[in-house]
Design a protein around this motif. Structure first.
Motif, PDB file in Angstrom:
ATOM      1  N   GLY A   1     -11.958   1.875   3.608  1.00  0.00           N
ATOM      2  CA  GLY A   1     -13.142   1.297   4.177  1.00  0.00           C
ATOM      3  C   GLY A   1     -14.518   2.093   3.947  1.00  0.00           C
ATOM      4  N   ASN A   2     -14.249   2.908   2.759  1.00  0.00           N
ATOM      5  CA  ASN A   2     -15.717   3.743   2.442  1.00  0.00           C
ATOM      6  C   ASN A   2     -16.049   3.324   1.088  1.00  0.00           C
ATOM      7  OD1 ASN A   2     -15.618   5.680   4.870  1.00  0.00           O
ATOM      8  ND2 ASN A   2     -13.648   5.831   4.177  1.00  0.00           N
ATOM      9  N   ASP A   3     -17.268   3.608   0.877  1.00  0.00           N
ATOM     10  CA  ASP A   3     -17.960   3.324  -0.264  1.00  0.00           C
ATOM     11  C   ASP A   3     -18.079   4.760  -0.924  1.00  0.00           C
ATOM     12  OD1 ASP A   3     -19.290   2.655  -2.663  1.00  0.00           O
ATOM     13  OD2 ASP A   3     -20.924   1.574  -1.513  1.00  0.00           O
ATOM     14  N   LEU A   4     -17.451   4.959  -2.126  1.00  0.00           N
ATOM     15  CA  LEU A   4     -17.749   6.487  -2.540  1.00  0.00           C
ATOM     16  C   LEU A   4     -19.017   6.781  -3.234  1.00  0.00           C
ATOM     17  CD1 LEU A   4     -14.293   6.974  -3.889  1.00  0.00           C
ATOM     18  CD2 LEU A   4     -15.047   7.593  -1.677  1.00  0.00           C
ATOM     19  N   ALA A   5     -20.087   5.670  -3.050  1.00  0.00           N
ATOM     20  CA  ALA A   5     -20.983   5.904  -3.887  1.00  0.00           C
ATOM     21  C   ALA A   5     -22.178   6.405  -2.550  1.00  0.00           C
ATOM     22  CB  ALA A   5     -21.795   4.315  -4.197  1.00  0.00           C
ATOM     23  N   SER A   6     -21.892   6.398  -1.419  1.00  0.00           N
ATOM     24  CA  SER A   6     -22.280   6.876  -0.280  1.00  0.00           C
ATOM     25  C   SER A   6     -22.119   7.995   0.235  1.00  0.00           C
ATOM     26  CB  SER A   6     -22.097   5.820   1.056  1.00  0.00           C
ATOM     27  OG  SER A   6     -21.026   5.769   1.373  1.00  0.00           O
ATOM     28  N   PRO A   7     -23.139   8.669   0.901  1.00  0.00           N
ATOM     29  CA  PRO A   7     -22.606  10.193   1.537  1.00  0.00           C
ATOM     30  C   PRO A   7     -21.710  10.263   2.657  1.00  0.00           C
ATOM     31  CG  PRO A   7     -25.028   9.764   1.147  1.00  0.00           C
ATOM     32  CD  PRO A   7     -24.272   8.658   1.103  1.00  0.00           C
TER      33      PRO A   7
ATOM     34  N   GLY B   1     -12.915  -2.854  -7.942  1.00  0.00           N
ATOM     35  CA  GLY B   1     -14.512  -3.461  -7.978  1.00  0.00           C
ATOM     36  C   GLY B   1     -15.247  -2.354  -7.315  1.00  0.00           C
ATOM     37  N   ALA B   2     -16.646  -2.637  -7.291  1.00  0.00           N
ATOM     38  CA  ALA B   2     -17.622  -1.704  -6.451  1.00  0.00           C
ATOM     39  C   ALA B   2     -17.283  -1.837  -5.188  1.00  0.00           C
ATOM     40  CB  ALA B   2     -18.875  -1.932  -7.042  1.00  0.00           C
ATOM     41  N   GLY B   3     -18.008  -0.896  -4.138  1.00  0.00           N
ATOM     42  CA  GLY B   3     -17.652  -1.002  -2.862  1.00  0.00           C
ATOM     43  C   GLY B   3     -16.808  -0.206  -2.252  1.00  0.00           C
ATOM     44  N   ALA B   4     -16.239  -0.778  -1.218  1.00  0.00           N
ATOM     45  CA  ALA B   4     -15.133  -0.044  -0.505  1.00  0.00           C
ATOM     46  C   ALA B   4     -13.853   0.133  -1.267  1.00  0.00           C
ATOM     47  CB  ALA B   4     -14.829  -0.831   0.902  1.00  0.00           C
ATOM     48  N   PHE B   5     -13.327   1.474  -1.011  1.00  0.00           N
ATOM     49  CA  PHE B   5     -12.049   1.813  -1.754  1.00  0.00           C
ATOM     50  C   PHE B   5     -10.887   2.113  -0.958  1.00  0.00           C
ATOM     51  CE2 PHE B   5     -15.376   3.012  -4.794  1.00  0.00           C
ATOM     52  CZ  PHE B   5     -14.745   2.265  -6.036  1.00  0.00           C
ATOM     53  N   GLU B   6      -9.764   1.739  -1.074  1.00  0.00           N
ATOM     54  CA  GLU B   6      -8.625   2.133  -0.375  1.00  0.00           C
ATOM     55  C   GLU B   6      -7.928   3.234  -1.159  1.00  0.00           C
ATOM     56  OE1 GLU B   6      -6.472  -1.138   1.848  1.00  0.00           O
ATOM     57  OE2 GLU B   6      -7.074  -1.880   0.124  1.00  0.00           O
ATOM     58  N   LEU B   7      -7.698   4.354  -0.470  1.00  0.00           N
ATOM     59  CA  LEU B   7      -7.313   5.558  -1.394  1.00  0.00           C
ATOM     60  C   LEU B   7      -6.140   6.116  -0.546  1.00  0.00           C
ATOM     61  CD1 LEU B   7     -10.695   7.232  -2.432  1.00  0.00           C
ATOM     62  CD2 LEU B   7      -9.202   5.816  -3.909  1.00  0.00           C
ATOM     63  N   ILE B   8      -5.231   7.093  -1.369  1.00  0.00           N
ATOM     64  CA  ILE B   8      -4.506   7.892  -0.689  1.00  0.00           C
ATOM     65  C   ILE B   8      -4.656   9.226  -1.170  1.00  0.00           C
ATOM     66  CG2 ILE B   8      -2.721   7.190  -2.153  1.00  0.00           C
ATOM     67  CD1 ILE B   8      -0.584   8.051   0.025  1.00  0.00           C
ATOM     68  N   VAL B   9      -4.612  10.172  -0.320  1.00  0.00           N
ATOM     69  CA  VAL B   9      -4.775  11.910  -0.537  1.00  0.00           C
ATOM     70  C   VAL B   9      -3.531  12.287  -0.175  1.00  0.00           C
ATOM     71  CG1 VAL B   9      -5.970  13.747  -0.082  1.00  0.00           C
ATOM     72  CG2 VAL B   9      -7.374  11.609   0.112  1.00  0.00           C
ATOM     73  N   GLN B  10      -2.869  12.962  -1.191  1.00  0.00           N
ATOM     74  CA  GLN B  10      -1.172  13.340  -1.206  1.00  0.00           C
ATOM     75  C   GLN B  10      -1.432  14.885  -1.670  1.00  0.00           C
ATOM     76  OE1 GLN B  10       1.763  11.553  -3.584  1.00  0.00           O
ATOM     77  NE2 GLN B  10       2.251  10.843  -1.833  1.00  0.00           N
ATOM     78  N   GLU B  11      -0.559  15.609  -0.867  1.00  0.00           N
ATOM     79  CA  GLU B  11      -0.347  16.864  -1.320  1.00  0.00           C
ATOM     80  C   GLU B  11       0.256  16.936  -2.769  1.00  0.00           C
ATOM     81  OE1 GLU B  11       3.392  20.037  -0.560  1.00  0.00           O
ATOM     82  OE2 GLU B  11       3.120  18.635   0.622  1.00  0.00           O
ATOM     83  N   GLY B  12      -0.447  17.644  -3.530  1.00  0.00           N
ATOM     84  CA  GLY B  12      -0.065  18.014  -5.048  1.00  0.00           C
ATOM     85  C   GLY B  12       1.436  18.565  -5.065  1.00  0.00           C
ATOM     86  N   VAL B  13       2.351  17.959  -5.777  1.00  0.00           N
ATOM     87  CA  VAL B  13       3.536  18.599  -6.034  1.00  0.00           C
ATOM     88  C   VAL B  13       3.873  19.078  -7.609  1.00  0.00           C
ATOM     89  CG1 VAL B  13       6.140  18.598  -5.694  1.00  0.00           C
ATOM     90  CG2 VAL B  13       4.775  17.235  -4.154  1.00  0.00           C
TER      91      VAL B  13
ATOM     92  N   ARG C   1       0.751  -1.329   0.127  1.00  0.00           N
ATOM     93  CA  ARG C   1       0.056  -0.017   0.236  1.00  0.00           C
ATOM     94  C   ARG C   1       1.035   1.171  -0.089  1.00  0.00           C
ATOM     95  NH1 ARG C   1      -2.677  -3.230  -1.412  1.00  0.00           N
ATOM     96  NH2 ARG C   1      -4.783  -4.103  -0.738  1.00  0.00           N
ATOM     97  N   LYS C   2       0.354   2.194  -0.707  1.00  0.00           N
ATOM     98  CA  LYS C   2       1.191   3.599  -0.736  1.00  0.00           C
ATOM     99  C   LYS C   2       1.511   4.074   0.600  1.00  0.00           C
ATOM    100  CE  LYS C   2       0.617   4.593  -5.742  1.00  0.00           C
ATOM    101  NZ  LYS C   2      -0.234   3.601  -6.168  1.00  0.00           N
ATOM    102  N   THR C   3       0.393   4.094   1.305  1.00  0.00           N
ATOM    103  CA  THR C   3       0.116   4.979   2.596  1.00  0.00           C
ATOM    104  C   THR C   3       1.242   4.404   3.370  1.00  0.00           C
ATOM    105  OG1 THR C   3      -1.694   3.082   3.136  1.00  0.00           O
ATOM    106  CG2 THR C   3      -2.252   5.283   2.804  1.00  0.00           C
ATOM    107  N   ALA C   4       1.570   2.917   3.327  1.00  0.00           N
ATOM    108  CA  ALA C   4       2.599   2.287   4.302  1.00  0.00           C
ATOM    109  C   ALA C   4       4.034   2.684   3.719  1.00  0.00           C
ATOM    110  CB  ALA C   4       2.690   0.856   3.900  1.00  0.00           C
TER     111      ALA C   4
ATOM    112  N   LYS D   1      -5.340   8.936  -5.185  1.00  0.00           N
ATOM    113  CA  LYS D   1      -4.868   7.874  -5.873  1.00  0.00           C
ATOM    114  C   LYS D   1      -5.479   6.570  -5.358  1.00  0.00           C
ATOM    115  CE  LYS D   1      -0.176   9.920  -6.287  1.00  0.00           C
ATOM    116  NZ  LYS D   1       1.310   9.833  -5.773  1.00  0.00           N
ATOM    117  N   PRO D   2      -5.383   5.531  -6.069  1.00  0.00           N
ATOM    118  CA  PRO D   2      -5.600   4.356  -5.593  1.00  0.00           C
ATOM    119  C   PRO D   2      -4.479   3.757  -4.555  1.00  0.00           C
ATOM    120  CG  PRO D   2      -6.024   4.114  -7.948  1.00  0.00           C
ATOM    121  CD  PRO D   2      -5.372   5.201  -7.469  1.00  0.00           C
ATOM    122  N   ASP D   3      -4.654   3.299  -3.291  1.00  0.00           N
ATOM    123  CA  ASP D   3      -3.660   3.166  -2.363  1.00  0.00           C
ATOM    124  C   ASP D   3      -2.849   1.892  -2.773  1.00  0.00           C
ATOM    125  OD1 ASP D   3      -2.310   3.571  -0.146  1.00  0.00           O
ATOM    126  OD2 ASP D   3      -3.768   2.360   1.174  1.00  0.00           O
ATOM    127  N   ALA D   4      -3.168   1.106  -3.781  1.00  0.00           N
ATOM    128  CA  ALA D   4      -2.533   0.083  -4.286  1.00  0.00           C
ATOM    129  C   ALA D   4      -2.574   0.181  -5.816  1.00  0.00           C
ATOM    130  CB  ALA D   4      -3.103  -1.294  -3.895  1.00  0.00           C
TER     131      ALA D   4
END
Length: 431
Positions: free
Chosen positions: A241-247, A318-330, A206-209, A282-285
């Protein structure tokens, strides 16, 4: 060649370059001591972004392709580094099994394989290619643009060892990043060295690690040089652990985007940087450039929800929960022939062996350049074999600029070694 910099040559990058050059003996000793404690990845590449006001890695690849884009004059460095790496792992090595990606219709990738075969053959190894593609049931020719060909062979698993017909290697080198997961063929090998290890593949990594480890490395390095580690570190947070289709999923993503943007704005104010902060989602993986989105306001995330989901699916999520990383844009303020560019540094074992500029005429300075339409300029590191020139004006010397890039890339490589130690499932402490 040093490309054109939009930013005037009188800013923190020149100050950083001068500080790094003046501290070269201390830096090289620091790296030497770190490598006494940590094992470098077998090979790696690091994407570096030079904003003019900061210089930071934005991606570290542990299964690098693109060796065909290196300047041929630099290949002797890769051969020497390969010799050093193999001697540490398996001094009596005679046979090397190279396992490539499954794609067979990409001439650029196949030329990368040919370059790797050339490097390891000149390092004194018998090199053959084995495929994870189950449709490969007999030796298959892979034609190359120069008229030659590689031979791809079916893998054979026998008594816990992996090889080919009449070929039993002590070392297996993966050039497939295992995004689709770990094939059973590669598990529990008996007395064979598998490089990189399975947990370096994107099925587990994972990029977060990685960027947690990089922040630790950056802080140590910045303390050595007496500087703010932000100048070489992109702020990063994970969202999982969040579904981006949900509020609720959108709100969780918005919260982390706003956190990164607010911290970045404070740093911009501290350094008097007249730029608009942005964040990158970005996707975390995985290493899919199509899955990267740029945002300048947390409010934009709600509108981007559908686009994020679509891009992640394009990257195989796939659909459902996503693992993402939010990074400062350089942003990148480098240009090659007026097109946006970023340096990519290649390493084998602990040594820089070359690099190139990734160039994209259709992308902006705040966008990912790892996308279809990118081109590569291998001349970028043409002079990097020369020693840095102490005493020269910052920004005036290609060897000096590329030494600085190499230092930042090695920090990314060192962070990868930290990361792999922490995530090793066979380690005593697993985190």
């Amino acid at each position: 060649m040093v490309p054109h910099l939009i930013t005037a040559l009188t800013g923190p990058i020149n100050e950083l370059e001068q500080r790094i050059l003046e501290s070269m003996p201390a830096i090289e000793r620091w790296f030497r001591l770190e490598w006494m404690e940590h094992t470098p990845p077998f090979y790696s590449s690091v994407d570096v972004r030079n904003a003019g006001f900061k210089l930071a890695p934005v991606d570290t690849n542990l299964f690098p392709a693109g060796f065909n884009n290196l300047n041929p004059e630099m290949l002797p460095l890769a051969v020497q580094a390969a010799m050093a790496a193999i001697e540490k792992i398996c001094p009596e090595a005679k046979n090397l099994l190279l396992i490539p990606e499954r794609q067979r219709n990409n001439s650029f990738y196949q030329t990368n394989l040919a370059t790797l075969v050339r490097i390891f053959t000149q390092a004194g190894l018998n090199v053959r290619l084995g495929s994870l593609d189950e449709s490969i049931t007999e030796p298959t020719a892979l034609p190359l643009p120069d008229g030659s060909a590689l031979t791809l062979e079916p893998l054979l698993r026998k008594r816990g060892r992996l090889g080919l017909k009449d070929f039993d290697p002590c070392t297996i080198l993966l050039n497939d990043d295992l995004t689709a997961g770990v094939p059973r063929l590669l598990e529990h090998l008996h007395e064979q060295y598998l490089l990189p290890p399975l947990h370096a593949g994107w099925g587990l990594r994972r990029k977060t690690a990685h960027f947690r480890a990089y922040e630790e490395v950056a802080k140590k390095f910045a303390k050595l040089l007496g500087m703010d580690h932000w100048l070489i570190n992109p702020l990063s947070v994970g969202v999982s652990g969040n579904d981006l289709a949900s509020p609720q999923g959108i709100e969780a993503l918005q919260t982390q985007v706003e956190l990164v943007l607010s911290k970045t704005r404070r740093k911009y104010k501290e350094y008097g940087i007249n730029e608009k902060a942005f964040a990158v989602i970005k996707p975390d993986a995985g290493n899919c450039g199509a899955g990267i989105l740029t945002v300048r306001d947390a409010k934009d995330v709600e509108d981007l929800g559908a686009r994020v989901r679509e891009r992640l699916r394009h990257c195989g999520e796939g659909a459902g929960a996503f693992e993402l990383i939010v990074q400062e844009g350089v942003p990148t303020n480098e240009r090659v022939n007026a097109a946006v560019a970023e340096p990519v540094v290649y390493m084998m074992d602990r040594y820089v062996v070359g690099g190139f500029y990734r160039v994209h005429a259709d992308r902006a300075a705040d966008e990912s350049l790892n996308a279809p339409g990118a081109s590569y300029v291998p001349l970028a590191f043409a002079q990097s074999s020369q020693l840095p020139r102490l005493g020269e004006k910052p920004g005036a010397s290609a060897p000096n600029r590329f030494y600085m890039y190499g230092v930042i890339a090695r920090l990314g490589m060192l962070a990868a070694s930290y990361e792999l130690e922490v995530t090793d499932p066979e380690a005593e402490v697993y985190a």
